[in-house]
Scaffold this motif. Structure first.
Motif, PDB file in Angstrom:
ATOM      1  N   LEU A 116       0.849  -1.187   0.000  1.00  0.00           N
ATOM      2  CA  LEU A 116       0.000   0.000   0.000  1.00  0.00           C
ATOM      3  C   LEU A 116       0.883   1.235   0.000  1.00  0.00           C
ATOM      4  N   ASP A 117       0.435   2.260  -0.692  1.00  0.00           N
ATOM      5  CA  ASP A 117       1.195   3.516  -0.654  1.00  0.00           C
ATOM      6  C   ASP A 117       0.862   4.263   0.638  1.00  0.00           C
ATOM      7  N   GLU A 118       1.462   5.440   0.829  1.00  0.00           N
ATOM      8  CA  GLU A 118       1.263   6.160   2.090  1.00  0.00           C
ATOM      9  C   GLU A 118      -0.178   6.602   2.312  1.00  0.00           C
ATOM     10  N   GLY A 119      -0.991   6.627   1.255  1.00  0.00           N
ATOM     11  CA  GLY A 119      -2.407   7.004   1.377  1.00  0.00           C
ATOM     12  C   GLY A 119      -3.326   5.825   1.624  1.00  0.00           C
ATOM     13  N   GLY A 120      -2.786   4.607   1.637  1.00  0.00           N
ATOM     14  CA  GLY A 120      -3.600   3.429   1.904  1.00  0.00           C
ATOM     15  C   GLY A 120      -4.151   2.744   0.669  1.00  0.00           C
ATOM     16  N   ARG A 121      -3.687   3.133  -0.521  1.00  0.00           N
ATOM     17  CA  ARG A 121      -4.168   2.518  -1.765  1.00  0.00           C
ATOM     18  C   ARG A 121      -3.284   1.316  -2.099  1.00  0.00           C
ATOM     19  N   THR A 122      -3.907   0.194  -2.485  1.00  0.00           N
ATOM     20  CA  THR A 122      -3.150  -0.989  -2.881  1.00  0.00           C
ATOM     21  C   THR A 122      -2.521  -0.736  -4.240  1.00  0.00           C
ATOM     22  N   VAL A 123      -1.181  -0.720  -4.276  1.00  0.00           N
ATOM     23  CA  VAL A 123      -0.461  -0.414  -5.511  1.00  0.00           C
ATOM     24  C   VAL A 123       0.187  -1.648  -6.130  1.00  0.00           C
TER      25      VAL A 123
END
Length: 199
Positions: A116-123
């Motif tokens: 997850l990126d720092e915003g909480g999105r699964t990348v």
């Protein structure tokens, strides 16, 4: 034949009848006693056998769970320090990272890996269906942002189904750039136990 009725001599048939009834009563009492004692002994043995078998299964199952959790404990820590993963998060280039996570999942035996990126999105993930999902308010993401250690999370995802995962912050130069999550495959153990007759 009135004389037979008034005959004071004891009737041998009557004496035999009383003796037979007494013998039958003794045999009946003995049979009931044997059945009762046998039932008590067999019930006690069966209960003891069942208890020991249950304790043995509980020990085997707890050791299996502990072993699986222990095997996955350090994975998020190692992956959070991986230079390739940190580069992917810093450069927003996740194609190679997804392939790397898939090959690592097969080696490790985890249920899934997700970045997850720092915003909480699964990348990046071993499950392509979850790419782009937002986890800003998910328990494992929020708990990990509050901690500097790996965090173990249990979430109910469906009625009766649970998600077990370890997560760890990915940092670069003391700045949070993402979260690495490793789902522990405890369902595999449950399926093996459900069909097994070990113990």
């Amino acid at each position: 034949r009135m004389a037979d009725v008034l005959d004071p001599r004891p009737n041998p048939l009557r004496r035999t009848s009383i003796a037979a009834r007494a013998a039958l009563g003794v045999v009946l009492v003995l049979a009931i006693g044997v059945i009762w004692i046998t039932n008590e002994l067999l019930t006690e043995r069966f209960t003891e056998f069942t208890r020991k078998r249950g304790e043995m299964r509980m020990t085997l199952y707890s050791n299996s769970i502990f072993s699986e959790l222990h095997r996955n404990t350090e994975v998020p820590l190692l992956l959070s320090r991986d230079p390739g993963i940190m580069d992917a998060l810093n450069n927003s280039d996740y194609v190679a990272t997804a392939h790397r996570l898939i090959s690592l999942r097969e080696e490790i035996g985890a249920a899934s890996l997700r970045l997850l990126d720092e915003g909480g999105r699964t990348v990046a993930s071993t499950d392509r269906r979850v790419l782009g999902e937002q986890h800003r308010s998910s328990t494992f993401f929020v708990d990990e942002l509050r901690s500097i250690e790996s965090v173990f999370t249990v979430d109910e995802i469906d009625a009766g189904a649970f998600y077990f995962a370890f997560s760890r912050l990915v940092e670069d130069d003391m700045r949070v750039i993402g979260v690495m999550g490793v789902e522990v495959d405890l369902r595999m153990l449950e399926e093996r136990w459900a069909g097994g007759t070990d113990a």
